[in-house]
Design a protein around this motif. Sequence first.
Motif, PDB file in Angstrom:
ATOM      1  N   GLY A  45       0.879  -1.432   0.504  1.00 53.02           N
ATOM      2  CA  GLY A  45       0.150   0.187  -0.224  1.00 53.02           C
ATOM      3  C   GLY A  45       0.976   1.312   0.574  1.00 53.02           C
ATOM      4  N   MET A  46       1.841   1.274   1.411  1.00 50.60           N
ATOM      5  CA  MET A  46       2.667   2.569   0.656  1.00 50.60           C
ATOM      6  C   MET A  46       3.464   2.288  -0.319  1.00 50.60           C
ATOM      7  N   THR A  47       3.789   1.352  -1.278  1.00 52.04           N
ATOM      8  CA  THR A  47       4.230   1.693  -2.413  1.00 52.04           C
ATOM      9  C   THR A  47       3.613   2.173  -3.476  1.00 52.04           C
ATOM     10  N   PHE A  48       2.197   3.020  -3.774  1.00 50.87           N
ATOM     11  CA  PHE A  48       1.367   3.217  -3.468  1.00 50.87           C
ATOM     12  C   PHE A  48       1.423   5.014  -3.439  1.00 50.87           C
ATOM     13  N   VAL A  49       1.447   4.925  -2.440  1.00 46.39           N
ATOM     14  CA  VAL A  49       1.325   6.072  -1.883  1.00 46.39           C
ATOM     15  C   VAL A  49       2.896   7.064  -2.170  1.00 46.39           C
ATOM     16  N   ILE A  50       3.455   6.559  -2.238  1.00 44.79           N
ATOM     17  CA  ILE A  50       4.877   7.266  -2.622  1.00 44.79           C
ATOM     18  C   ILE A  50       5.003   7.277  -3.644  1.00 44.79           C
ATOM     19  N   LEU A  51       4.881   6.286  -4.427  1.00 45.02           N
ATOM     20  CA  LEU A  51       4.649   6.223  -5.944  1.00 45.02           C
ATOM     21  C   LEU A  51       3.826   7.466  -6.728  1.00 45.02           C
ATOM     22  N   THR A  52       3.124   8.698  -5.696  1.00 50.34           N
ATOM     23  CA  THR A  52       2.293   9.260  -5.948  1.00 50.34           C
ATOM     24  C   THR A  52       3.602  10.705  -5.444  1.00 50.34           C
ATOM     25  N   ALA A  53       3.917   9.871  -5.265  1.00 52.64           N
ATOM     26  CA  ALA A  53       5.188  11.623  -3.665  1.00 52.64           C
ATOM     27  C   ALA A  53       4.722  12.239  -2.474  1.00 52.64           C
ATOM     28  N   GLY A  54       3.034  11.140  -2.062  1.00 50.98           N
ATOM     29  CA  GLY A  54       3.246  11.485  -0.635  1.00 50.98           C
ATOM     30  C   GLY A  54       4.118  10.138   0.310  1.00 50.98           C
ATOM     31  N   ILE A  55       3.211  10.333   1.477  1.00 46.20           N
ATOM     32  CA  ILE A  55       3.524   9.408   2.187  1.00 46.20           C
ATOM     33  C   ILE A  55       2.544   9.019   3.394  1.00 46.20           C
ATOM     34  N   ASP A  56       2.500   7.583   4.069  1.00 43.97           N
ATOM     35  CA  ASP A  56       1.372   7.413   5.079  1.00 43.97           C
ATOM     36  C   ASP A  56       2.080   7.202   6.312  1.00 43.97           C
ATOM     37  N   LEU A  57       2.230   8.405   7.144  1.00 47.32           N
ATOM     38  CA  LEU A  57       2.638   7.196   9.111  1.00 47.32           C
ATOM     39  C   LEU A  57       1.768   6.933   9.446  1.00 47.32           C
ATOM     40  N   SER A  58       0.717   6.707   8.831  1.00 42.94           N
ATOM     41  CA  SER A  58      -0.635   5.845   9.448  1.00 42.94           C
ATOM     42  C   SER A  58      -0.847   4.844   9.666  1.00 42.94           C
ATOM     43  N   VAL A  59      -0.268   3.981   8.872  1.00 43.91           N
ATOM     44  CA  VAL A  59      -0.204   2.783   8.810  1.00 43.91           C
ATOM     45  C   VAL A  59      -0.033   1.531  10.606  1.00 43.91           C
ATOM     46  N   GLY A  60       0.824   2.059  10.601  1.00 38.01           N
ATOM     47  CA  GLY A  60       0.515   1.488  12.462  1.00 38.01           C
ATOM     48  C   GLY A  60      -0.368   1.358  13.256  1.00 38.01           C
ATOM     49  N   VAL A 110      -7.328   9.954  -8.400  1.00 39.62           N
ATOM     50  CA  VAL A 110      -6.015   8.869  -8.038  1.00 39.62           C
ATOM     51  C   VAL A 110      -5.206   9.199  -6.683  1.00 39.62           C
ATOM     52  N   LEU A 111      -4.958  10.203  -6.358  1.00 38.27           N
ATOM     53  CA  LEU A 111      -5.019  10.126  -4.501  1.00 38.27           C
ATOM     54  C   LEU A 111      -5.377   9.796  -3.598  1.00 38.27           C
ATOM     55  N   LEU A 112      -7.280  10.086  -4.224  1.00 36.33           N
ATOM     56  CA  LEU A 112      -8.087   9.242  -2.709  1.00 36.33           C
ATOM     57  C   LEU A 112      -7.735   7.894  -3.101  1.00 36.33           C
ATOM     58  N   PHE A 113      -7.435   7.394  -4.232  1.00 34.82           N
ATOM     59  CA  PHE A 113      -7.345   5.939  -4.090  1.00 34.82           C
ATOM     60  C   PHE A 113      -6.262   5.208  -3.380  1.00 34.82           C
ATOM     61  N   VAL A 114      -5.284   5.962  -4.018  1.00 32.94           N
ATOM     62  CA  VAL A 114      -4.162   5.377  -3.109  1.00 32.94           C
ATOM     63  C   VAL A 114      -3.880   5.393  -1.821  1.00 32.94           C
ATOM     64  N   TYR A 115      -4.231   6.504  -1.244  1.00 33.68           N
ATOM     65  CA  TYR A 115      -4.453   6.584   0.215  1.00 33.68           C
ATOM     66  C   TYR A 115      -5.452   5.276   0.696  1.00 33.68           C
ATOM     67  N   ALA A 116      -6.710   5.381   0.000  1.00 30.92           N
ATOM     68  CA  ALA A 116      -7.454   4.716   0.445  1.00 30.92           C
ATOM     69  C   ALA A 116      -7.206   3.133   0.858  1.00 30.92           C
ATOM     70  N   TYR A 117      -5.870   2.897  -0.803  1.00 27.46           N
ATOM     71  CA  TYR A 117      -5.526   1.281  -0.505  1.00 27.46           C
ATOM     72  C   TYR A 117      -4.415   0.994   0.074  1.00 27.46           C
ATOM     73  N   SER A 118      -3.621   2.087   0.923  1.00 29.02           N
ATOM     74  CA  SER A 118      -2.608   1.813   2.045  1.00 29.02           C
ATOM     75  C   SER A 118      -3.555   1.514   3.393  1.00 29.02           C
ATOM     76  N   GLY A 119      -4.426   1.857   3.580  1.00 29.78           N
ATOM     77  CA  GLY A 119      -5.754   2.420   4.735  1.00 29.78           C
ATOM     78  C   GLY A 119      -5.810   0.966   4.277  1.00 29.78           C
TER      79      GLY A 119
END
Lengths: 286, 497, 332, 332
Positions: free
Chosen positions: C70-85, C223-232
């Motif tokens: 999931g994080m790969t998707f987010v980082i591919l859009t130049a974002g980051i997801d710290l909330s996974v844990g 697209v962004l909405l998708f990647v964060y939802a996917y990472s979630g």
Amino acid sequence: RDLTSVGIISGPLGNSFYQSLAAGAEAGVKKINPAAKATVTSYEGDLNKEFNLIDSFIAAGVDMIVMVGADPNAVTPVIKKAQNNGIVVVGMDAAANAADANVITDNRQGGEIVCAHLAEKIGGKGNVIIINGPQVQGVIDRVTGCKAALAAKPGIKIVADKEGDSSRDSGFSIMQTLLTQQADIAGVFAISDPMAIGADLAARQLGRDGIHIVGFDGSPEIVDALKKPTSVEASASQNPYALGEKAVQVGFDILNGKPPMEKLVKAPTGLVSRDNVSSYQGWLTQ
Amino acid sequence: MIPVLRAVHFDVRPGEVHALMGENGAGKSTLVRIMTGAHAPDPGGSIFLNGRPVVFATPQAAQDAAIASIYQELSLVENLTVAENMYLGREITRFGHHRRKEMERNAFLVLAELGAPFLPRDLVSSLTLAEKQLVEIARVMLTGARVVIMDEPTTSLSTREAEKLFAIVRRLRDRGVGVVYISHRMEEVFALADRVTVMRDGRHVGTLEKPDIEPGRIIRMMIGRELSAFHDRRPDRTSGRTMLEVEALMGPGLKAPCSFTLRHNEILGIAGLVGAGRTELARVISGISKRRSGRIRIEGADIEIHTPRDAMKAGIVYLTEDRRGLGLFLNRSVRENINMLVMEQDAFLGIQRNFTKAERRSQQAIRAFSIRLPEDGIDVGLLSGGNQQKVLLARLLQMNPKIVILDEPTRGIDVGAKASIYSIVEGLATEGVGVIVISSDLPEIIGIADRVLVIREGVIAGEVGTTLGNVISEESIMKLATQTSLTGGQKRTQDYV
Amino acid sequence: MSDRAISSRRAANGNVAGVRLTTALRTLGMLPVLLLLSFGFFMASDRFLTAQNISIVLQQAAINTVLASGMTFVILTAGIDLSVGSILAAAAMTSVWITLVPGFEHFGIAAGLLTSLVFGLVNGVMVAVARLPPFIVTLGMLTAVRGIARLIGHDKTLINTELPFAYVANTALFGVHSLVLLALVFVLISWWILRFTVLGIRIYAVGGNASAARLAGIRVWLVLLFVYAYSGLMSGVGGLMSAAKLYSANGLQLGQAYELDAIAAVILGGTSFVGGIGSIWGTVVGAMIIAVLTNGLILTGVPDIYQYIIKGVVIVAAVAIDRLRLPAASGS
Amino acid sequence: MSDRAISSRRAANGNVAGVRLTTALRTLGMLPVLLLLSFGFFMASDRFLTAQNISIVLQQAAINTVLASGMTFVILTAGIDLSVGSILAAAAMTSVWITLVPGFEHFGIAAGLLTSLVFGLVNGVMVAVARLPPFIVTLGMLTAVRGIARLIGHDKTLINTELPFAYVANTALFGVHSLVLLALVFVLISWWILRFTVLGIRIYAVGGNASAARLAGIRVWLVLLFVYAYSGLMSGVGGLMSAAKLYSANGLQLGQAYELDAIAAVILGGTSFVGGIGSIWGTVVGAMIIAVLTNGLILTGVPDIYQYIIKGVVIVAAVAIDRLRLPAASGS
Ligand SMILES: Nc1ncnc2c1ncn2[C@@H]1O[C@H](COP(=O)(O)OP(=O)(O)OP(=O)(O)O)[C@@H](O)[C@H]1O
Ligand SMILES: Nc1ncnc2c1ncn2[C@@H]1O[C@H](COP(=O)(O)OP(=O)(O)OP(=O)(O)O)[C@@H](O)[C@H]1O
Ligand SMILES: [Mg+2]
Ligand SMILES: [Mg+2]
């Protein structure tokens, strides 16, 4: 059976308590068989990591695991798994209910005696704050014991109960803020010694005299504080080294078909205070 | 491994303008990058300065040797001010402190000389592409360089700014500076160059002295065959139905409501000076900038456009002037870039993509636009500037649009390819597409447009076209484009002098 | 950048096969480093390369692999997801809690996934629609969702020894552990999305050049909405795996600092923070490196303190070796 | 991006004063949010706005402010430094340890600073010279230096009740606590570097467009080396402050997760991850927001679990309000 390899899972090793615990366990192993391998690790407050460690120990083929349980019941499945692989599992410091045996400090009793001492020091009345810690069984027991002792004195009121992370730093900043919040504080119970000392530093820095602080552990640093003019009054002293050593011994006996009478071995705490600190023996690490 | 450049000989004398020419991908920019230390040459080649061999391992070394250059792809730091950019790497300092006031004052003088419509303290990110190019030019003027290299400095400048640049180039030359000048615009080369070197496929083809400089000859050397200099006059197509109606459109950069119409079959030119608002008009129409008021109608029907996607759905596509910043996905392959807009058509329910169709489409486009590359799987960022432009154009036309807005469509494109792009554009118009061409290259607009809209300071200043009674010519366009009111500009100068 | 451009260009000019090779090498990423590392541990301990230990390493890598996908998707859009844990913990708590409610025993999986999806969407809405910086948004969520996870169990460990979805972590198919299979399934799904769908290309496009993507008619926000939802959602899957493995969940102790491991796996795998560059297989290799390192160090009995030092050094050395091996591959 | 460009250009077209106003507003950044937050706590607790509490909030913000100053430099170059917490711990350990060595009592400060500088330089060399990705390098260092910090004290708390440099955290000048003064000094130094020196411009330039900076003849690697060394040094200062405050140091517990707070302060302060945009005063405001939030929540007696939730929500809300207030200022 002989002891050839033991996995030791302690708590956060930067805390000298867990170090002493691990050192005791290691020494226990060496005492039984000087050639045995003892691997010291820490679960670092992560349930998943504890599972992984035990899995790795199973793979490494240890005879026995002595461990600090992250949670009394949650670790049950993986302990069962280790036992199915013929490994003896002994809980130390914090009980794991599925373990073959547990050697733990009587945290509740410790909380009781140290807070009884606190109650006495503040003359049975006044405002008390509790600097709480991560909500694991041992900490919960300490606070329960303490509250029970304080409840015996109707004049005492618990005015704040805040959670820290067991470090001096968090004790310091929590105390700083709580002293601002509460104009009148008579006593403080911190669930671990580093936080008690942090609280003492904060109180002195703000020039708040007449506050009585008690901790829990009986660590070397509290001993130092008790010998100096600080607000620290006492601590419930544990003997982690002996706990670790005992846990290994109990495990070895089980391994050789001699289970202990009680599955739960509770070691009582002592009270180390200003009065008796000079005769307190302290923790061993070697 | 095949090198880009093969045994190129090139020299510049003090006090001359030496033009470097060649097709897209011939290796001109690569040569520049080697001469300025941005790339290392392969062992065996060497650079001599004043007869002595030098090694430029870094751009800094080249700068220390008093070589300055304007790269083809802008190299400005967007978040700094104009003055900071002009002095970047050689700030005026005292005890490690930079002297902002002094730098801004000097910068102002240089910018004034160029007639730049912005201030030293403006952020570069707020400038248009052409304005940024002016900053690059101004930057080079500030250095006391002995060799100045300009890689296509005029691609987005209009005649007025280009004239100013030429004056500067001549002045530099007279001061004894050696100028290397790269351009695809023949007129410029004839106007400026003392010598011309032509490159092809990374090789040195020949160097012509002043008397021998002659268009046919250069083109032959460049592409190896003859080429009619400009395409033939188009058939009359002025009778189509109305395709697009723009009514009282307002948006950022537009100072008065803009209205105009575009017919089927028509090529409408939009001319104006740098910063006049041509790009902004196009951006508002194609949904990139916010429309404040006004209406857009296509074939008589009102269309609501809020995003570029809306515009595309309505059949409007826009070719940006900033191909690297706003156009291409530099680290994706040429094939993906070409197929980007039509990907959904190739996929079953938007999920499983059909790779064969994509491949066929990109091969076709590469042939139609004669894009030079080893294979279409390489990253588009590795192509030469002109070839990147072709990829971008090819991408838009995959959509089968109704209306095409081309902003500086031949930026950086070589003579040969220009001709083929003109015929593609004409072909589109003939098929019934409405075409708007925004260009700073007046001969280009005159050559291709049926009618020209002239924009001045955010206002449509007028129209020229044969059917309107006035002929499309440089004079008629420039007259409309330059009747400036100077008040705004003068007030601002007071802060600096 | 330009180094990378040059050498990959060289390959391109050379021949078409050259390009393919470079691409393949880039996708393989750190595989050689992983093999080197494994070989080292194999030499140091004869228990490392046993079937049992390999199975354990794979299991231990499983959760991180899912999070890192999931994080790969987010980082591919130049974002980051710290909330996974934290989302992992919240999903685990919800799922166990629901199985303890009489009559809802079998809604555990659904509840956990739904929870994580909702939190992922919250991240997504704030980043994609409100256009807030991803780091701050997900840092805020790291804190807030942690609180919610603790609240769900009133700060206690929720235990269900009869967990209806325990099979998730306690079965095997063809000798492969279910956790591993699950991770593989989600890796394949992620790979398929990135490689074969229009959405996949758009994710790369948004990461490579967001403004160009907008101009190309891509609904960047979607697209962004998708990647964060996917990472979630992937965090939720991780939470279920964790709950099933532990037969319990704890709002405080689960998933602490997991974001660092997930991000490390992604970056070790060659995905660039700049966005637009990277692959899911690289991430898998990155996650394996981390798992092998952790397991190998315990197995060889390295003392805890030195484990830290060695782990840190190996992580840095890994990217350094990668840089030496293939200067082209790294888009710093 | 383009939004921002538009409005700043508009101001420029308008007049020069307009530019100044926009810049000032952008520098102020989240100050209004900070004031709002403070006002909220003032309403909730009459003890919040007492001189004593303000002093405490400032003290509690001091260390994070110093770390965040260094972090601002790094993030301005589009990098990141995850190792600040570990370097802080290592520096604190070294400094206390040296004061315990007979004859070296007065070298504590020097030893601590030197340690941190060395680790900062290691980060710098790997990022600037070896050109490895900053996230991985500093993540590796986060782990490795943590191990070293523990090793220094053989995993024990080092205590010196007679700490020679205790004055660092236990004196006051004109009624201002020394920790606060120290933080102020380093903020001013950082501001001076960024605002008035050539190095400052170059830091912004490298962050804004590294290849353009290189082409302009800037030694990009030197700039990068500097920012990581500076961030390391600031971590060292933080370590000394912490050691002086606690009269002790602990390799494991000190500075855990401090990187998150430091980064949060920087980003809350409007500095962009993309690089090249931001200011030190923004960072100060960001650090104050975090400190006020933590202090206020304890003061008003909010239960622990809810503190998490509120803290997370407020952090996100803060950037959201900022976005509403001044859509121009944010470089997502
Ligand atoms: N970094 C690079 N490494 C290898 N080859 C490159 C690189 N950059 C460009 N090339 C290739 O080198 C060739 C020459 O490119 P160059 O940019 O020098 O052309 P040019 O003559 O300037 O063309 P244009 O007129 O289009 O700007 C092209 O085929 C291009 O694809
Ligand atoms: N992003 C922007 N935000 C605000 N104003 C802008 C922006 N871009 C351009 N402008 C201003 O809007 C006006 C019109 O710019 P536009 O880009 O449309 O000019 P143009 O006629 O296309 O000229 P060129 O592209 O040759 O510079 C100019 O005054 C310019 O400074
Ligand atoms: Mg070129
Ligand atoms: Mg334009």
